[in-house]
Scaffold this active site. Structure first.
Site, PDB file in Angstrom:
ATOM      1  N   THR A  99      -3.575   4.940 -13.356  1.00  0.00           N
ATOM      2  CA  THR A  99      -3.811   3.704 -14.094  1.00  0.00           C
ATOM      3  C   THR A  99      -5.165   3.748 -14.783  1.00  0.00           C
ATOM      4  OG1 THR A  99      -2.438   2.442 -12.570  1.00  0.00           O
ATOM      5  CG2 THR A  99      -3.987   1.188 -13.887  1.00  0.00           C
ATOM      6  N   TYR A 102      -1.420  10.284  -1.680  1.00  0.00           N
ATOM      7  CA  TYR A 102      -0.658   9.581  -2.711  1.00  0.00           C
ATOM      8  C   TYR A 102       0.684  10.276  -2.874  1.00  0.00           C
ATOM      9  CZ  TYR A 102       0.042   7.131  -7.219  1.00  0.00           C
ATOM     10  OH  TYR A 102       0.519   6.350  -8.229  1.00  0.00           O
ATOM     11  N   LYS A 158      -0.869   5.968  -0.107  1.00  0.00           N
ATOM     12  CA  LYS A 158      -0.368   5.129  -1.191  1.00  0.00           C
ATOM     13  C   LYS A 158       1.079   5.540  -1.403  1.00  0.00           C
ATOM     14  CE  LYS A 158      -0.858   3.695  -5.984  1.00  0.00           C
ATOM     15  NZ  LYS A 158      -1.537   3.910  -7.298  1.00  0.00           N
ATOM     16  N   VAL A 167      -1.837  -1.157  -3.332  1.00  0.00           N
ATOM     17  CA  VAL A 167      -2.686  -0.670  -4.419  1.00  0.00           C
ATOM     18  C   VAL A 167      -1.935  -1.002  -5.690  1.00  0.00           C
ATOM     19  CG1 VAL A 167      -3.775   1.311  -5.514  1.00  0.00           C
ATOM     20  CG2 VAL A 167      -3.668   1.185  -3.020  1.00  0.00           C
TER      21      VAL A 167
END
Length: 292
Positions: free
Chosen positions: A50, A138, A166, A206
């Site tokens: 992001t 992640y 995540k 998140v």
């Protein structure tokens, strides 16, 4: 099963502001970071997808961490994305993030090369050994091409600095099993799963959507923690139209978040068209009005 939340509950996957000419905008970065914390974010994840990490230099990544640390002070968690397809480079970025003031590391599965599970495990262990910072793994196979399989996750959980995940694997069963058997703190990385994952023992989220609606995203967890699961479900439902437009309508979340914030993207990303922006603004206004 973990009850720990090493980085807080409500984390924003923060955008990286740029100027109209494509330069890093540290002034806007500081303002946005401070706003997110004031609106209820416990922590900020910098230099993730992001944050357009594929298009920022190593020096820019360090400057972002330093700027945000100065803006928000020592309280909120700063988790620095350091994942690349190169284990050596990832370890270098981890050491750089530690020096710049990060509280933790977000390490994505090496992408494109699709390493087997033994290589995935070795990659994460080497990065975990590179610094003294806690690590959030992640797991996003839809982007990387490789899953962190639950069995691999169980082994990685034994490392003292691998503390969180995540989770963008879209496997609630697999995630629930790992949550039940380890102390790993699971953070939802998919807005539609924020509440379901939290209900089975997740640590929080998140969120990209939190760039524009931090208070509304956090309110869902707050209601659940009060024991008002009905209100949590109601508030969660209110966030879904905006989340769907931002995250599941064909454009990257970076593009849709920046469309609402009036910020600029770096190529190869392109700004959203006017029709998309109008739809996003309408959904955002509906969410804001429904929460007042």
């Amino acid at each position: 099963m973990s009850t720990e939340r090493p980085f807080g509950r409500a984390l924003c996957a923060m955008i990286t502001p740029f100027t109209a000419s494509g330069e890093l905008d540290l002034d806007a970065t500081r303002v946005h970071a401070a706003h997110l914390v004031a609106e209820g974010c416990d922590g900020l994840v910098l230099n993730g997808t992001t944050g357009e990490s594929p298009t920022t230099s190593d020096a820019e990544k360090a400057a972002l961490i330093e700027a945000v640390r100065a803006a928000v002070g020592p309280g909120p968690s700063i988790v620095a994305g350091v994942g690349t397809s190169d284990t050596r480079h990832t370890a270098e970025l981890a050491r750089q993030a530690e020096k710049a003031g990060a509280d933790g590391l977000l390490v994505v599965t090496p992408y494109y090369s699709r390493p087997p599970q033994a290589a995935v495990e070795a990659h994460f262990l080497k990065v975990a050994e590179a610094t003294e910072l806690p690590v959030m793994l992640y797991d996003i196979p839809g982007r990387t091409g490789t899953r962190i399989e639950p069995a691999t996750m169980l082994r990685l959980a034994a490392h003292p600095r691998i503390v969180a995940v995540k989770d963008c694997a879209y496997d609630l069963l697999g995630s629930s099993k790992v949550i039940a058997r380890t102390s790993l703190a699971y953070y939802s990385g998919c807005e539609e799963l924020n509440l379901p994952l939290y209900a089975v023992g997740g640590a929080g989220f998140v969120s990209t959507v939190a760039n524009v609606a931090p208070r509304q995203m956090r309110a869902v967890l707050d209601a659940f923690d009060r024991g008002d699961t009905g209100e949590a479900a109601r508030l969660n439902a209110l966030t879904l139209p905006l989340a769907e437009l931002m995250m599941a309508a064909g454009l990257p979340g970076t593009v849709t978040a920046k469309a609402l914030l009036g910020d600029y993207v770096r190529e190869p990303l392109q700004p959203a068209d006017l029709e998309t922006v109008d739809g996003l603004r309408a959904a955002y206004e509906d969410l804001v009005q429904s929460n007042t």
